[in-house]
Structure formats: structure tokens, C-alpha cells
Design a protein around this motif. Structure first.
Motif, PDB file in Angstrom:
ATOM      1  N   THR A  83       0.849  -1.198   0.000  1.00  0.00           N
ATOM      2  CA  THR A  83       0.000   0.000   0.000  1.00  0.00           C
ATOM      3  C   THR A  83       0.885   1.248   0.000  1.00  0.00           C
ATOM      4  OG1 THR A  83      -1.685  -1.245   1.183  1.00  0.00           O
ATOM      5  CG2 THR A  83      -1.920   1.137   1.175  1.00  0.00           C
ATOM      6  N   LEU A  84       1.941   1.234   0.846  1.00  0.00           N
ATOM      7  CA  LEU A  84       2.893   2.353   0.838  1.00  0.00           C
ATOM      8  C   LEU A  84       3.552   2.463  -0.541  1.00  0.00           C
ATOM      9  CD1 LEU A  84       4.870   1.787   4.187  1.00  0.00           C
ATOM     10  CD2 LEU A  84       3.033   3.442   3.801  1.00  0.00           C
ATOM     11  N   LYS A  85       3.937   1.321  -1.070  1.00  0.00           N
ATOM     12  CA  LYS A  85       4.709   1.271  -2.323  1.00  0.00           C
ATOM     13  C   LYS A  85       3.943   1.887  -3.494  1.00  0.00           C
ATOM     14  CE  LYS A  85       7.865  -2.176  -4.330  1.00  0.00           C
ATOM     15  NZ  LYS A  85       8.252  -1.314  -5.408  1.00  0.00           N
ATOM     16  N   VAL A  86       2.628   1.620  -3.557  1.00  0.00           N
ATOM     17  CA  VAL A  86       1.849   2.190  -4.665  1.00  0.00           C
ATOM     18  C   VAL A  86       1.394   3.619  -4.350  1.00  0.00           C
ATOM     19  CG1 VAL A  86       1.020  -0.080  -5.432  1.00  0.00           C
ATOM     20  CG2 VAL A  86      -0.426   1.297  -3.909  1.00  0.00           C
ATOM     21  N   GLY A  87       1.742   4.111  -3.162  1.00  0.00           N
ATOM     22  CA  GLY A  87       1.388   5.490  -2.815  1.00  0.00           C
ATOM     23  C   GLY A  87      -0.019   5.627  -2.274  1.00  0.00           C
ATOM     24  N   ALA A  88      -0.653   4.483  -1.920  1.00  0.00           N
ATOM     25  CA  ALA A  88      -2.012   4.537  -1.363  1.00  0.00           C
ATOM     26  C   ALA A  88      -1.942   4.670   0.157  1.00  0.00           C
ATOM     27  CB  ALA A  88      -2.785   3.297  -1.788  1.00  0.00           C
ATOM     28  N   VAL A  89      -3.096   4.675   0.794  1.00  0.00           N
ATOM     29  CA  VAL A  89      -3.191   4.985   2.225  1.00  0.00           C
ATOM     30  C   VAL A  89      -3.727   3.756   2.966  1.00  0.00           C
ATOM     31  CG1 VAL A  89      -4.190   6.568   3.918  1.00  0.00           C
ATOM     32  CG2 VAL A  89      -3.714   7.379   1.589  1.00  0.00           C
ATOM     33  N   TYR A  90      -2.934   3.216   3.881  1.00  0.00           N
ATOM     34  CA  TYR A  90      -3.318   2.001   4.620  1.00  0.00           C
ATOM     35  C   TYR A  90      -4.258   2.386   5.753  1.00  0.00           C
ATOM     36  CZ  TYR A  90      -2.457  -2.577   6.881  1.00  0.00           C
ATOM     37  OH  TYR A  90      -2.575  -3.832   7.435  1.00  0.00           O
ATOM     38  N   GLN A  91      -5.439   1.755   5.753  1.00  0.00           N
ATOM     39  CA  GLN A  91      -6.412   2.070   6.805  1.00  0.00           C
ATOM     40  C   GLN A  91      -6.789   0.794   7.544  1.00  0.00           C
ATOM     41  OE1 GLN A  91     -10.446   2.736   5.848  1.00  0.00           O
ATOM     42  NE2 GLN A  91     -10.824   2.957   8.038  1.00  0.00           N
ATOM     43  N   PRO A  92      -6.051   0.468   8.604  1.00  0.00           N
ATOM     44  CA  PRO A  92      -6.303  -0.786   9.309  1.00  0.00           C
ATOM     45  C   PRO A  92      -7.480  -0.653  10.273  1.00  0.00           C
ATOM     46  CG  PRO A  92      -4.496   0.381  10.370  1.00  0.00           C
ATOM     47  CD  PRO A  92      -4.929   1.235   9.206  1.00  0.00           C
ATOM     48  N   LEU A  93      -8.216  -1.726  10.454  1.00  0.00           N
ATOM     49  CA  LEU A  93      -9.327  -1.720  11.405  1.00  0.00           C
ATOM     50  C   LEU A  93      -9.194  -2.889  12.370  1.00  0.00           C
ATOM     51  CD1 LEU A  93     -12.422  -0.942   9.140  1.00  0.00           C
ATOM     52  CD2 LEU A  93     -11.302   0.582  10.779  1.00  0.00           C
ATOM     53  N   ASN A  94      -9.547  -2.623  13.617  1.00  0.00           N
ATOM     54  CA  ASN A  94      -9.591  -3.653  14.645  1.00  0.00           C
ATOM     55  C   ASN A  94     -10.454  -4.814  14.142  1.00  0.00           C
ATOM     56  OD1 ASN A  94     -10.180  -5.155  16.985  1.00  0.00           O
ATOM     57  ND2 ASN A  94      -9.935  -3.329  18.264  1.00  0.00           N
ATOM     58  N   THR A  95      -9.937  -6.031  14.257  1.00  0.00           N
ATOM     59  CA  THR A  95     -10.666  -7.187  13.729  1.00  0.00           C
ATOM     60  C   THR A  95     -11.931  -7.460  14.551  1.00  0.00           C
ATOM     61  OG1 THR A  95      -9.030  -8.445  14.964  1.00  0.00           O
ATOM     62  CG2 THR A  95      -8.786  -8.404  12.584  1.00  0.00           C
ATOM     63  N   ALA A  96     -12.034  -6.841  15.722  1.00  0.00           N
ATOM     64  CA  ALA A  96     -13.226  -7.086  16.548  1.00  0.00           C
ATOM     65  C   ALA A  96     -14.434  -6.275  16.086  1.00  0.00           C
ATOM     66  CB  ALA A  96     -12.910  -6.755  18.009  1.00  0.00           C
ATOM     67  N   TYR A  97     -14.237  -5.277  15.231  1.00  0.00           N
ATOM     68  CA  TYR A  97     -15.383  -4.458  14.818  1.00  0.00           C
ATOM     69  C   TYR A  97     -16.402  -5.279  14.039  1.00  0.00           C
ATOM     70  CZ  TYR A  97     -12.883  -0.112  15.940  1.00  0.00           C
ATOM     71  OH  TYR A  97     -12.233   0.907  16.581  1.00  0.00           O
ATOM     72  N   THR A  98     -17.676  -5.035  14.328  1.00  0.00           N
ATOM     73  CA  THR A  98     -18.759  -5.712  13.607  1.00  0.00           C
ATOM     74  C   THR A  98     -18.945  -5.027  12.247  1.00  0.00           C
ATOM     75  OG1 THR A  98     -20.408  -4.186  14.457  1.00  0.00           O
ATOM     76  CG2 THR A  98     -19.984  -6.151  15.792  1.00  0.00           C
ATOM     77  N   ALA A  99     -19.716  -5.699  11.371  1.00  0.00           N
ATOM     78  CA  ALA A  99     -19.953  -5.120  10.045  1.00  0.00           C
ATOM     79  C   ALA A  99     -20.639  -3.761  10.169  1.00  0.00           C
ATOM     80  CB  ALA A  99     -20.793  -6.072   9.207  1.00  0.00           C
ATOM     81  N   ALA A 100     -21.544  -3.631  11.162  1.00  0.00           N
ATOM     82  CA  ALA A 100     -22.242  -2.353  11.340  1.00  0.00           C
ATOM     83  C   ALA A 100     -21.238  -1.260  11.701  1.00  0.00           C
ATOM     84  CB  ALA A 100     -23.303  -2.489  12.425  1.00  0.00           C
ATOM     85  N   GLU A 101     -20.242  -1.612  12.518  1.00  0.00           N
ATOM     86  CA  GLU A 101     -19.214  -0.622  12.891  1.00  0.00           C
ATOM     87  C   GLU A 101     -18.314  -0.299  11.697  1.00  0.00           C
ATOM     88  OE1 GLU A 101     -18.643  -1.513  17.648  1.00  0.00           O
ATOM     89  OE2 GLU A 101     -17.935  -2.993  16.226  1.00  0.00           O
ATOM     90  N   VAL A 102     -17.966  -1.317  10.936  1.00  0.00           N
ATOM     91  CA  VAL A 102     -17.099  -1.103   9.777  1.00  0.00           C
ATOM     92  C   VAL A 102     -17.792  -0.177   8.768  1.00  0.00           C
ATOM     93  CG1 VAL A 102     -15.908  -2.214   7.838  1.00  0.00           C
ATOM     94  CG2 VAL A 102     -15.877  -3.295  10.097  1.00  0.00           C
ATOM     95  N   ALA A 103     -19.123  -0.264   8.725  1.00  0.00           N
ATOM     96  CA  ALA A 103     -19.882   0.561   7.768  1.00  0.00           C
ATOM     97  C   ALA A 103     -19.541   2.041   7.955  1.00  0.00           C
ATOM     98  CB  ALA A 103     -21.385   0.331   7.960  1.00  0.00           C
ATOM     99  N   TYR A 104     -19.396   2.470   9.191  1.00  0.00           N
ATOM    100  CA  TYR A 104     -19.067   3.877   9.449  1.00  0.00           C
ATOM    101  C   TYR A 104     -17.693   4.236   8.871  1.00  0.00           C
ATOM    102  CZ  TYR A 104     -17.131   7.887  11.863  1.00  0.00           C
ATOM    103  OH  TYR A 104     -16.496   9.068  12.125  1.00  0.00           O
ATOM    104  N   PHE A 105     -16.708   3.363   9.124  1.00  0.00           N
ATOM    105  CA  PHE A 105     -15.346   3.660   8.660  1.00  0.00           C
ATOM    106  C   PHE A 105     -15.276   3.680   7.136  1.00  0.00           C
ATOM    107  CE2 PHE A 105     -14.754   1.629  12.860  1.00  0.00           C
ATOM    108  CZ  PHE A 105     -14.183   2.704  13.511  1.00  0.00           C
ATOM    109  N   VAL A 106     -15.991   2.765   6.523  1.00  0.00           N
ATOM    110  CA  VAL A 106     -15.969   2.693   5.058  1.00  0.00           C
ATOM    111  C   VAL A 106     -16.650   3.924   4.466  1.00  0.00           C
ATOM    112  CG1 VAL A 106     -16.880   1.399   3.083  1.00  0.00           C
ATOM    113  CG2 VAL A 106     -15.712   0.187   4.940  1.00  0.00           C
ATOM    114  N   ALA A 107     -17.792   4.290   5.047  1.00  0.00           N
ATOM    115  CA  ALA A 107     -18.503   5.472   4.540  1.00  0.00           C
ATOM    116  C   ALA A 107     -17.629   6.714   4.711  1.00  0.00           C
ATOM    117  CB  ALA A 107     -19.830   5.640   5.272  1.00  0.00           C
ATOM    118  N   ASP A 108     -16.875   6.775   5.795  1.00  0.00           N
ATOM    119  CA  ASP A 108     -16.065   7.955   6.090  1.00  0.00           C
ATOM    120  C   ASP A 108     -14.781   7.988   5.246  1.00  0.00           C
ATOM    121  OD1 ASP A 108     -15.913  10.324   7.851  1.00  0.00           O
ATOM    122  OD2 ASP A 108     -14.044   9.394   8.527  1.00  0.00           O
TER     123      ASP A 108
END
Ligand code: AMP
Length: 501
Positions: A75-100
Motif C-alpha cells: 500500500t505504501l509502495k503504490v502510494g495509497a493509504v493504509y487504513q487498518p481496522l480492529n478485527t473485533a469491529y462488527t460489520a455495522a461498525e465497519v460501515a461507518y469507517f468505510v462510509a467515512d
């Protein structure tokens, strides 16, 4: 030269190609620095084929694996932005991060592929691929077919490398924009300060969705060409088995308490260890002392946060004082305006660029002269040594007087029957907030009134907890931080049900 952090890693990997970069603690797999560079190129070509371009976010909610590390590097190599998420987050919680974050690509566990695809369709995500805890999955399969050469994308130091969401115990979680220059300066400083060299072997058991395991541990190992022993999760027996081959460990305080709970952990286990580092949550002075007595090593405690990387560290040479986090790092400045203890502010090349798409929030959390307001309450002594008292939002105001939870927690922890403690303020009809302690028992606790009487001998009356509750365990997050917001909710009605929380 490009400001892309990966360009720095690439030089190190090239110069150390035949040496072992990462090996699993069970000895099942090993990867050389040359292999790491080739793997990163394959994953970078896969990202390219999936449409990822410089500046795009790549959202990653996948278990810790070597493949996930290759994904981070790619991700660094192609110049993109790494956005890691805690594996404990539920899909409903991930929805917020993805939308944002509006990523171009989501990388998830295969078990979540369908959920994430549905989420991705709603948020116009280009592609969803997967990686499992063994590092297999559709992304790995794709990467395996790719060329192992890739031209690293040029980036400015000021371009984003990571988007890390703060744990957000109050309000919405905010995306901290971390630049290539933030990461490079912080990792470089730590390599020098902690004397990390190619001769070191780092024992890595931290999660990699957080700044500690990802940036502090991996970036310093990659910049210094230290080799890494890899555990996919913290397992105390596996740590003890692997430690004789290691020289360096980075852990959260609970790693140290769990090691101490194992009689098999001895000075002999740590015979080749050079340095134990702790951070992400306060290390109790008792743990520091017990660890030194058992292993002969004084744990080096440091302090930092997602938005700033590392801020302060106890010295490599010189006194590592339990209960303090040492001195501001070279090039980093820390101050308190007004009376001590007070809120710590920080400036330096480590400080992030701001909160993702929240210019208002960003303005609020910087001073007029551009120092970042950490929200941690601390004290700085005449030599510049920093101690952390707690989060500003955990400060208790009882009857108009400030109560710093750490002072009360230290007094409680000094009572031999008590294991751990957390002190919080909850609504009180007379005092605004009333002090409440939540404790675990080491041995059977004396009656509440007796503990209160014991504390009254050393603490002013307004600081003494009015109630003490025993629990089997304090609620903690993945990094071992006590969840005080959760405790405040749980005990909100202690002094009546006037709570509006
Ligand atoms: P995070 O952004 O998840 O890394 O959390 C950062 C917060 O963890 C800091 O603002 C501090 O409140 C806390 N923290 C980190 N290191 C220490 C430490 N050594 N002692 C006390 N608190 C710490």
C-alpha cells in the motif's frame, strides 16, 4: 529522493536481501528481506490490477499475518493509504469507517466477504478481496500470479501513508491522517534512541491494526534491518518459548503482567534480551519492579498516541523511572500551559496532519500556535521528565475540586489485597461527581468501609472513593486500556438515578 517511506525500506531490504526479515515463532515459515521486497512488489502489482492509485484508501480488516504485512508495504509502495481496522469491529461498525474513508479497496476475512461486498456496493467501493489468518485468500492468490518487480510510486513526505481511526470512546471515531514524513521521522528517532541494529531480533506479538504493533514495531525493524520473530497473537507460552532467540520486545503492560504470572518465565528466558519496551497504557510501578526482580531487566516505558506516534521515552542509558514516561523524543517538544498537572501539548515532525474530513475538529485540537492538544493530563519535572496522570476527560471534579484518578489508583494498588483498580467520577446529587473505585482482588478483600478508612489516612477526604466495587476483571480494549467510559456507564446510578448519560 522520494518522500515515500517504502523507498527507505527498499534500500534496507536491498542491502540485506539474504538475511531473515520475518520468521514465525513456531519455525514454520521464514522470509528474507529480499523475499519481503519481492512479496511487497507482487502485492503492489495486485493492488494496481485492482485499480488502486496513489492517494486511494485501502481499508484492511484482516487478521495479523505476514501476508497482511506485505499488503501494508505494498500500500505504501503504490502510494495509497493504509487504513487498518480492529478485527473485533462488527460489520455495522465497519460501515461507518468505510462510509467515512471512502476506500477504493476493502481487504477482509473470507468469512466476511459477502457482508463487506454488500457494504462496498453501498459505499461505491471498487473491489473487495480477502486474506485469512494463515495469509491465504483471494488477494494472496492474485498476488502469487503477479510480477515480483514494481516501481515504487514517488510521494511527498507530506502525503498520507496511513489513516488510523482513534478508539473514539466519546463521540465519533476520527481518522488521523498520518504522513510518510511522520512515520519516517518517528521510526528513525526510535531506532537511534533505542539503539536498534541489524543484530537485533524483535519479538512481535502485538496486533497490527494499531500504531504500536504497526508503526512502532514494524517500521523500526524495517528501517534498522532488525529481524522479527512473528506471533500471530499474544500467547504467553509461545512468547516464553521464543524469547531466548530474541533481543528486543515491545508490549502493552498486560504482556508483562501475563509473563510474570508464569513461573516458567525467568531470568534465563530473557538471557539474550537487550531491551523490553512498554506502552499504549500505563505500566504499574509494581509491575516494573516485579519484572526487574524476576528478569533483571528494567522495562523502558514510552508514551505516544495514534495522532502523534511516539512522544516521550525513558532513556536507553540512564534511569528508567517507574511511573514516568521519560523525556520528549529528540526533535519533539512537550509543554503544559498553566498549572501542573495539566494537559500535555506536543509539536514536532511526528504530529499528524489533522483529522480526515473534519477541519473543525482539527482546529479544536490544535492551539493557535499549532501545538497538538493531546488530551492527556501530565506533569513535567525540572529535568523534563514527563509523568502521565490520566486522560483529561477522566478527570473527576467533585465538589468543585479536581481529583486525578491515578493518584487514587496508586493508593488503592498499594493495598496488598487489591490487584488492579480504576477510579471514575459518576453523577452525584451534592458534589456534581462522586468518586467511585472499581477494583479486582488479589486476595479476599477487606470490607469496603475498611478500605475507605485505610485510604483516608493518606488522601484528602474529597479524593477518597465513596464506594468501592469489586469486579473479576476490569474492562479493557485490545491494547489493554481500561475502558473508563464503559465503567462510568455501568456505575452511573451509584448515587441515585439522576444520570442523563
Ligand atoms: P492510542 O491512540 O490508541 O495509541 O492511545 C493513546 C493514549 O494511550 C494516550 O493518549 C495515553 O492516554 C495512553 N498511553 C499511551 N502510552 C501510555 C503510557 N506509557 N502511560 C500512560 N498512558 C499511555
Amino acid at each position: 529522493m522520494s518522500g515515500n517511506l517504502y523507498a527507505r525500506f527498499e534500500q534496507v531490504f536491498g542491502a540485506n536481501a539474504p538475511r531473515i526479515a520475518l520468521r514465525s515463532a513456531d519455525g514454520a515459515a521464514a522470509l528474507t528481506f529480499g523475499g519481503l521486497a519481492r512479496g511487497a512488489s507482487r502485492y503492489a502489482n495486485a493492488l494496481g490490477a485492482l485499480g488502486v492509485e496513489p492517494g486511494d484508501r485501502v481499508t484492511v480488516q484482516a487478521e495479523k499475518s505476514v501476508a497482511n504485512v506485505l499488503l501494508y508495504l505494498a500500500t505504501l509502495k503504490v502510494g495509497a493509504v493504509y487504513q487498518p481496522l480492529n478485527t473485533a469491529y462488527t460489520a455495522a461498525e465497519v460501515a461507518y469507517f468505510v462510509a467515512d474513508a471512502q476506500p477504493k479497496l476493502i481487504v477482509c476475512d473470507p468469512a466476511r466477504q459477502a457482508e463487506m461486498r454488500a457494504l462496498g456496493d453501498r459505499s461505491k467501493v471498487f473491489a473487495v478481496v480477502n486474506l485469512d489468518q494463515e495469509g491465504n485468500g483471494s488477494l494472496a492468490t492474485m498476488a502469487a500470479t503477479m510480477d515480483d518487480r514494481h516501481e515504487t510510486a514517488p510521494r511527498d513526505g507530506d502525503d498520507l501513508a496511513g489513516l488510523l481511526y482513534t478508539s473514539g470512546t466519546t463521540g465519533r471515531s476520527k481518522g488521523a491522517m498520518i504522513t510518510h514524513a511522520n512515520l519516517e521521522s518517528n521510526a528513525g528517532t526510535l531506532v537511534d534512541l533505542w539503539r536498534i541494529t541489524p543484530g537485533d531480533t524483535l519479538l512481535h506479538a502485538l496486533p497490527i491494526f494499531h500504531v504500536h504493533g504497526l508503526f512502532v514495531a514494524l517500521n523500526t525493524a524495517f528501517l534498522s534491518a532488525a529481524s522479527t520473530i512473528w506471533l500471530n497473537r499474544f500467547d504467553v507460552r509461545a512468547m516464553i518459548a521464543a524469547m531466548p532467540d530474541a533481543t528486543l520486545m515491545m508490549g502493552v503492560p498486560s504482556f508483562y503482567t501475563r509473563l510474570l504470572a508464569e513461573p516458567a518465565f525467568t531470568g534465563d528466558t530473557a538471557r539474550n534480551m537487550r531491551l523490553f519496551i512498554s506502552g499504549s497504557a500505563p505500566l504499574l510501578a509494581d509491575t516494573h519492579k516485579a519484572f526487574q526482580a524476576r528478569s533483571g531487566h528494567a522495562i523502558l516505558e514510552r508514551y505516544g498516541m495514534t495522532e502523534t506516534g511516539m512522544i516521550a521515552s525513558n532513556p536507553h542509558d540512564g534511569a528508567r523511572v517507574p511511573g514516568t514516561v521519560g523525556f520528549a523524543l529528540p526533535g519533539v517538544s512537550v509543554r503544559i500551559r498553566g498549572a501542573q498537572p495539566g494537559v500535555l501539548e506536543v509539536t514536532g515532525p511526528n504530529v499528524f496532519k489533522g483529522y480526515w474530513r473534519m477541519p473543525e475538529k482539527t482546529r479544536e485540537e490544535f492551539t493557535a500556535d499549532r501545538w497538538f492538544i493531546t488530551g492527556d493530563v501530565g506533569a513535567i519535572d525540572a529535568e523534563g521528565r514527563v509523568s502521565i496522570v490520566g486522560r483529561a476527560r477522566d478527570l473527576i471534579i467533585s465538589g468543585g475540586l479536581n481529583v486525578y484518578p491515578k493518584e487514587i489508583e496508586d493508593a488503592l494498588d498499594a493495598i496488598p489485597h487489591i490487584g488492579e483498580s480504576a477510579v471514575i467520577g459518576v453523577p452525584h446529587p451534592d458534589f456534581g461527581e462522586g468518586v467511585v473505585a472499581v477494583v479486582t482482588a488479589r486476595t479476599e478483600l477487606p470490607p469496603e468501609a475498611e478500605i475507605i478508612a485505610a485510604l483516608s489516612a493518606s488522601l484528602a477526604r474529597f479524593k477518597v472513593p465513596k464506594r468501592i466495587f469489586e469486579v473479576a476483571e476490569l474492562p479493557r480494549n485490545a491494547m489493554g486500556k481500561v475502558q473508563k467510559a464503559e465503567l462510568r456507564k455501568r456505575y452511573a446510578a451509584t448515587f441515585g438515578s439522576l444520570s442523563i448519560m
